[in-house]
Scaffold this motif. Structure first.
Motif, short mmCIF file in Angstrom:
data_model
loop_
_atom_site.label_atom_id
_atom_site.label_comp_id
_atom_site.label_asym_id
_atom_site.label_seq_id
_atom_site.Cartn_x
_atom_site.Cartn_y
_atom_site.Cartn_z
N ASP A 163 39.94 34.03 34.91
CA ASP A 163 40.23 33.34 33.66
C ASP A 163 39.45 33.91 32.48
OD1 ASP A 163 37.75 32.57 34.44
OD2 ASP A 163 38.05 30.40 34.11
N ASP A 164 38.67 34.96 32.69
CA ASP A 164 37.90 35.58 31.62
C ASP A 164 38.73 36.71 30.99
OD1 ASP A 164 36.06 36.59 29.89
OD2 ASP A 164 34.66 37.31 31.42
N SER A 166 37.86 39.14 29.07
CA SER A 166 37.17 40.43 29.16
C SER A 166 37.36 41.05 30.54
CB SER A 166 35.69 40.26 28.85
OG SER A 166 35.07 39.39 29.78
N LEU A 167 37.37 40.22 31.60
CA LEU A 167 37.62 40.73 32.95
C LEU A 167 39.05 41.22 33.08
CD1 LEU A 167 36.63 41.17 35.85
CD2 LEU A 167 37.31 38.82 36.37
#
Length: 392
Positions: A163-164, A166-167
């Motif tokens: 859910d990030d 950036s990931l």
């Protein structure tokens, strides 16, 4: 310890002959790779090597019947040829000039594993794919049989591991390099890359499914087998496939004999007003790539004087390409029109119709049902590691 001369314009007036002691590695300097490439290539040119006209990272040496080919990428160097004695003499010269490490026969290059069995090679990125799965914390997930969804779900559960945003960007960027040996994930990666600025829950869901597919097929790769040296290309386009911009997607792939050597999936830069126009633009792009491949073969001293078979499943685009009369309705694609016509007239390519069911490029451009996806994957020669499965 590494030392360097004082940069021009920043010399110390009190100590003009002093040198700088670098506290960072040389790779920390932006100009370091370029300076290394310039120094190394200038040395090779003194040894009568020649730059390839098609690929700046390829240098060739041809003296009599002896041929040496050198591929350089920053500090990674790959050398091959038809004369082992000449290669040994050349490597000794390199060792006397540069601090290089000879790693023997090629088994890894730029993260690509190279396996050899008689006259067959197998390229894969198992270690790299496994590292991506570990970054996503999906090492124990169930595998998927298809990297894409033909029908998007209405209710998408949120995965706390992905859910990030950036990931999402990090994993999607890493997956782009994996497509070097995995054209079967090219469409899914291309689709995810278009939403890196603002990934939504549905995109996170698609990313997870792609990672699950890679988890179960991390040992897949591309074989390079000994066969004839005839080029053939397949071209297709998905008209107005983008629901937001209504731009089409171009896709094409090229085979050298039985070996897949080039493939592209790319969103077209302009909106096409008909499926014929989008197919024609894809044909022009495929033709340009085919001409480049022929020039690259010439650098390896392989003559490909006959035409290249270019397969297309759109009869209107084929008729337009073979029509010598220029119509006003094709004025907006005049450059592509004339480029394709010129290569047809010069017998560089030959357009051949193909049934839609036999179009290999469908795998690169659209989500497919699992049976059709697996069928086209096999036709594109994307197979499991034969060394894992008991040998060839």
């Amino acid at each position: 310890m590494v030392y360097m001369k004082q940069p021009k314009g920043f010399e110390d007036s009190l100590h003009p002959h002093h040198v700088c002691h670098l506290r960072k590695a040389i790779y920390g300097l932006h100009q370091a790779p370029r300076q290394w490439y310039t120094t190394f290539s200038n040395y090779l040119l003194k040894l009568v090597f020649q730059h390839s006209k098609s690929d700046p990272s390829l240098l060739t040496l041809c003296t009599g019947t002896s041929k040496i080919f050198l591929l350089v990428y920053v500090d990674g160097i790959l050398v091959t040829g038809n004369d082992e004695a000449a290669i040994t003499v050349f490597l000794n010269k390199l060792h006397n000039t540069f601090a290089l490490k000879h790693l023997g026969d090629a088994n890894h290059f730029l993260g690509i594993k190279i396996q050899k069995h008689q006259d067959t090679y197998f390229l894969s990125q198992y270690t790299y794919a496994s590292s991506i799965i570990q970054q996503s914390k999906l090492t124990h997930c169930n595998s998927a049989a298809n990297p894409s969804c033909t029908k998007l779900p209405t209710d998408v559960p949120i995965d706390p591991n992905l859910d990030d945003p950036s990931l999402y960007r990090k994993l999607t960027g890493a997956l782009q390099y994996l497509t070097i040996t995995r054209p079967d994930i090219a469409y899914a990666v291309n689709n995810l890359s278009q939403h890196m600025h603002d990934p939504q829950p549905i995109h996170l869901h698609l990313l997870k499914k792609l990672l699950r597919y890679i988890k179960g097929t991390s040992h897949f790769g591309l074989p390079i087998s000994k066969s004839d040296l005839c080029l053939r290309t397949y071209s297709d386009a998905d008209w107005a496939s983008n629901p937001v911009t209504r731009k089409s997607t171009s896709g094409y792939c090229s085979f050298l004999g039985n070996t897949l050597v080039s493939w592209v999936v790319k969103k077209q830069s302009t909106v096409s007003r008909s499926s014929t126009e989008s197919e024609y633009r894809a044909l022009a792009a495929a033709t340009a790539d085919t001409i480049w491949l022929k020039r690259l073969l010439a650098d390896f001293h392989i003559d490909h004087n006959h035409y290249v078979e270019l397969h297309c499943d759109n009869t209107s685009a084929i008729a337009l390409a073979n029509n010598p009369v220029f119509h006003a309705r094709t004025k907006h694609i005049e450059i592509d029109y004339r480029f394709l016509r010129e290569n047809l007239n010069n017998n560089h390519i030959r357009l051949l119709p193909i049934k839609t069911v036999d179009q290999l490029v469908d795998l690169l451009m659209k989500p497919l049902s699992t049976p059709r996806f697996k069928m086209l994957r096999d036709k594109l020669t994307i197979i499991p590691d034969p060394f894992v499965c008991g040998g060839y």
